[in-house]
Each structure stands twice: as structure tokens, then as C-alpha cells.
Motif scaffolding. Structure first.
Motif, PDB file in Angstrom:
ATOM      1  N   PRO A  62      -5.912   7.108  -0.099  1.00  0.00           N
ATOM      2  CA  PRO A  62      -5.690   8.351   0.652  1.00  0.00           C
ATOM      3  C   PRO A  62      -6.912   9.227   0.447  1.00  0.00           C
ATOM      4  O   PRO A  62      -7.466   9.266  -0.653  1.00  0.00           O
ATOM      5  N   ARG A  83       1.694   1.827  -3.503  1.00  0.00           N
ATOM      6  CA  ARG A  83       0.525   2.320  -4.217  1.00  0.00           C
ATOM      7  C   ARG A  83       0.322   3.808  -3.952  1.00  0.00           C
ATOM      8  O   ARG A  83       0.086   4.599  -4.878  1.00  0.00           O
ATOM      9  N   HIS A  84       0.444   4.198  -2.678  1.00  0.00           N
ATOM     10  CA  HIS A  84       0.288   5.607  -2.335  1.00  0.00           C
ATOM     11  C   HIS A  84       1.359   6.461  -3.010  1.00  0.00           C
ATOM     12  O   HIS A  84       1.072   7.550  -3.506  1.00  0.00           O
ATOM     13  N   ALA A 128      -3.074  -3.917   7.480  1.00  0.00           N
ATOM     14  CA  ALA A 128      -2.566  -4.494   6.237  1.00  0.00           C
ATOM     15  C   ALA A 128      -3.468  -4.182   5.043  1.00  0.00           C
ATOM     16  O   ALA A 128      -3.026  -4.217   3.895  1.00  0.00           O
ATOM     17  N   ALA A 129      -4.745  -3.872   5.313  1.00  0.00           N
ATOM     18  CA  ALA A 129      -5.693  -3.653   4.226  1.00  0.00           C
ATOM     19  C   ALA A 129      -5.378  -2.383   3.455  1.00  0.00           C
ATOM     20  O   ALA A 129      -5.001  -1.373   4.034  1.00  0.00           O
ATOM     21  N   SER A 130      -5.550  -2.466   2.150  1.00  0.00           N
ATOM     22  CA  SER A 130      -5.299  -1.311   1.302  1.00  0.00           C
ATOM     23  C   SER A 130      -6.380  -0.243   1.473  1.00  0.00           C
ATOM     24  O   SER A 130      -7.561  -0.551   1.558  1.00  0.00           O
ATOM     25  N   GLN A 131      -5.946   1.005   1.547  1.00  0.00           N
ATOM     26  CA  GLN A 131      -6.902   2.098   1.720  1.00  0.00           C
ATOM     27  C   GLN A 131      -6.490   3.272   0.834  1.00  0.00           C
ATOM     28  O   GLN A 131      -5.309   3.583   0.741  1.00  0.00           O
ATOM     29  N   ASP A 191       0.819  -1.202   0.000  1.00  0.00           N
ATOM     30  CA  ASP A 191       0.000   0.000   0.000  1.00  0.00           C
ATOM     31  C   ASP A 191       0.860   1.261   0.000  1.00  0.00           C
ATOM     32  O   ASP A 191       0.471   2.277  -0.573  1.00  0.00           O
ATOM     33  N   LEU A 228       0.283   7.077  -6.472  1.00  0.00           N
ATOM     34  CA  LEU A 228      -0.815   8.039  -6.544  1.00  0.00           C
ATOM     35  C   LEU A 228      -0.317   9.467  -6.333  1.00  0.00           C
ATOM     36  O   LEU A 228      -0.717  10.390  -7.046  1.00  0.00           O
TER      37      LEU A 228
END
Lengths: 177, 177
Positions: B89, A117-118, B84-87, A114, A121
Motif C-alpha cells: 500500500p 498482508r494488507h 494477483a501480484a503482491s503490492q 495480499d 500492515l
DNA sequence: AAGTGTTGTGCAACTAGTTGCATAAAGCGT
DNA sequence: ACGCTTTATGCAACTAGTTGCACAACACTT
């Protein structure tokens, strides 16, 4: 307490219908004050009832028909009052930082992906802002309003720069021995 | 969706009563996830009913009596899952930037004073973070958990640095011809 | 003319956070 | 024993934002 003022600002820049506002909130103003179309329509209704804005006279303005709004003197006055009034910065709330803090007690499994991923973004957002800067603020454009809008955009650019740098370092830190 | 997880993290770091948590939310965790005592008590009750935490057995735990909580396995599991879960922004919402944008249409009267005030507040916050860094992260302290907490603090420091710089430049820009 | 997609407006229910206040116990001075 | 302050817990009402869905008009296709 700020959505109505965001809408007033947008409408002063250019009278618009609800959907046009929604689109403009997806870029520009929405970069630092996001809102959904539901919020916007609700607020437009409220502002109209309060006499801050009015629908431009148009024949059969019913459901499904475009309705344009413009700001009335009362609305402009309220926006000027709000802009000048002192306000405390509100404490930041950032989920990613909280998750890292949590990771210090429950482990870093799964958070790396993640972070990457951030990072991606934020890089995209940064590129978008820089593109806007090139397009809308070429050197020489420096009337007072332009300079103001430019510093606001600068804040966006600098913030995204901060995030990309911080994420890069954090990822290195997590992947180090 | 994050307050319960902030509380779980705090309780894992150290079992506490509602008031102790409130105090810790005024520094440390609260620097990136603020909460009032009312929110905290409400959430503690909810977490207890859900079986994520439990009150440490203590005789007459009634109103006005301290009640300590600790995290149960279910709570720790939920925190690990959430971490751990993707979030995504969430889009930023900043009143000051919005006000500057508004100032571009209604004028900059009165906003300068507040910019100076914000600059002062951010400088203080920066000084506070730097003090914490000196105190809690002397060179050499680099266990994984320390490194994680340190990058989080670093984010705070870098953000406040960004704001002080940006505010300084913006004030100059407004006061220039 | 009937179906499909797009543009445009909007309501209702829910979730999260804030504000204001109430209550209880314990310690402390007089 | 009496009030006063501090520590501690908590409810209720309100405000702001989110999510899910519905409905109307119009344009385009077949």
C-alpha cells in the motif's frame, strides 16, 4: 505543490538538517506526507534560493557536513498563505480497490494473500498510531496546537480502523461460498 | 503503474472508444482511479503498440473519427498477472491533514471555511455513492462479480462516511473555546 | 595507516500525472 | 454555403515524485 509546505512546517516545529528532516518524515509528518531524502535535499536547496529558509551559519559547510536550516519570515508568510488558501480535495487513487474491480473480470486467484498482508500492515499501523496517542496526548493536554495535532492523529487512527474493518469484511466475503 | 490496468479493466467490462472511456472514468472506475482524456489516449496508443489491445476494424479511422478498442489475450493475461501480484500500500498523502498540522504553527485563520466546504463535498459524494448502491446493488444481487464490485463501492461509502464524521468533529473542535 | 561502517549531502535519469492547446468530422441553424 | 457547437482524438511542455547511484567526512577497528 505541498512538499515545500510540509518542510516549512517541520522546520518551524524545529530547525533541522536534511537528514534530521528525513528521519522526521519517516514518522510524524511523513504519516500523511511522505518524502525521500532526495526530494527533501532538492527542496531545501530550492527553498533556500527563494529566500524562504536559510542555513544556520556554520563554518565549513561543505558536502558531508551537517547543515541546519531555519525558516525566514518570507517562508512563514508563504506557509500561512498556503494553509489558509482554499484547495480542492484530490480524487482518491487506490490500487487495491482497482485490483478488486479487475478481479471481478479476471478472477480472484492470488489476491486473497495480499488482502491478508494488507490487513496485517494496517493493523500494525493502527497499533502504532494508538501508541502515539497514548504517549503524546494524555487527557488534559488541550492547548490549541495540541488539539490540532490530535485531530490529525485521530484521522490516521480512524482511517486505519476503516481499512482493517473493510479488509476483514472483504476477506470474509471472498471466502464465503 | 496502474492506469493501463484500469483501462484494461474498463475495456474488458465493455469495449469502448477513448471518449467513452473518459466518461466512464468520470464515474465508476474514476471514483478510485481518476484520469484525464489526454492520459487515456496516450495510454491507449501505448497499449495498442504493445499488443495488449486493438482497435476494432473500422474503415477510415482518422482524427475526429470514433475508434473502439477491445482487449487482446495478452492484455487480459497481463491484467490477471498484475491483479494477483503482491503490492505494498502506498503511504497516504493528504493536503488537508498537512494544512491542519501547519495551522498548529501558523494559526487557523482562514482554514475553517475550507473545512466546511470539504464537508459539503464529501457529503455530496457520499449521497452519490449511496444512490449508486440503491440502484446497482439491490438485495439478492450476489453473484461473485457483483459482490466484488459491491465491496469496492462499500469502501467508497465508508471512506466518505469517515471524512464527513471526522470533518464534523474537527470543525467543532476548532470552534470550541 | 588502512579498511569498514555510519552519517550526511546531493546529482541525474526516469516515470507518472497535469495543463494547455490543436485539430478534425459531423450535426444544425440560417 | 456559412458559421457555430458538439463529439472526438491527440501532441507538447511542464510538474511532481521515484530510483539509482555517488561522494565526503568522521568514527571505529585491526
Amino acid at each position: 505543490m505541498s512538499l515545500p509546505h510540509a518542510i516549512l512546517t517541520a522546520l518551524l516545529e524545529k530547525p533541522s538538517s536534511g537528514l534530521e528532516l528525513t528521519r522526521r518524515f519517516d514518522k510524524s509528518i511523513g504519516y500523511f506526507w511522505s518524502a525521500t531524502h532526495q526530494q527533501i535535499y532538492r527542496e531545501l536547496g530550492k527553498l533556500e534560493r527563494e529566500g524562504a529558509i536559510r542555513a544556520l551559519p556554520r563554518q565549513g559547510a561543505t558536502r558531508g557536513q551537517k547543515k541546519e536550516y531555519e525558516v525566514l519570515p518570507a517562508g512563514r508568510a508563504e506557509l500561512a498563505r498556503w494553509t489558509a488558501a482554499s484547495q480542492d480535495p484530490k480524487p482518491m487513487r487506490d490500487t487495491l480497490l482497482l485490483r478488486l474491480r479487475a478481479a471481478a473480470v479476471v478472477g480472484t486467484d492470488g489476491i486473497q494473500a495480499d488482502l491478508h498482508r494488507h490487513l496485517d500492515l494496517h493493523r500494525r499501523q493502527l497499533a502504532e498510531y494508538e501508541e502515539i496517542e497514548r504517549r503524546d496526548f494524555p487527557p488534559g493536554k488541550d492547548a490549541v496546537e495540541d488539539r490540532l495535532r490530535h485531530v490529525v492523529l485521530r484521522a490516521g487512527i480512524d482511517l486505519e480502523t476503516f481499512w482493517t474493518r473493510w479488509l476483514t469484511r472483504t476477506i470474509e466475503e471472498l471466502e464465503a461460498p
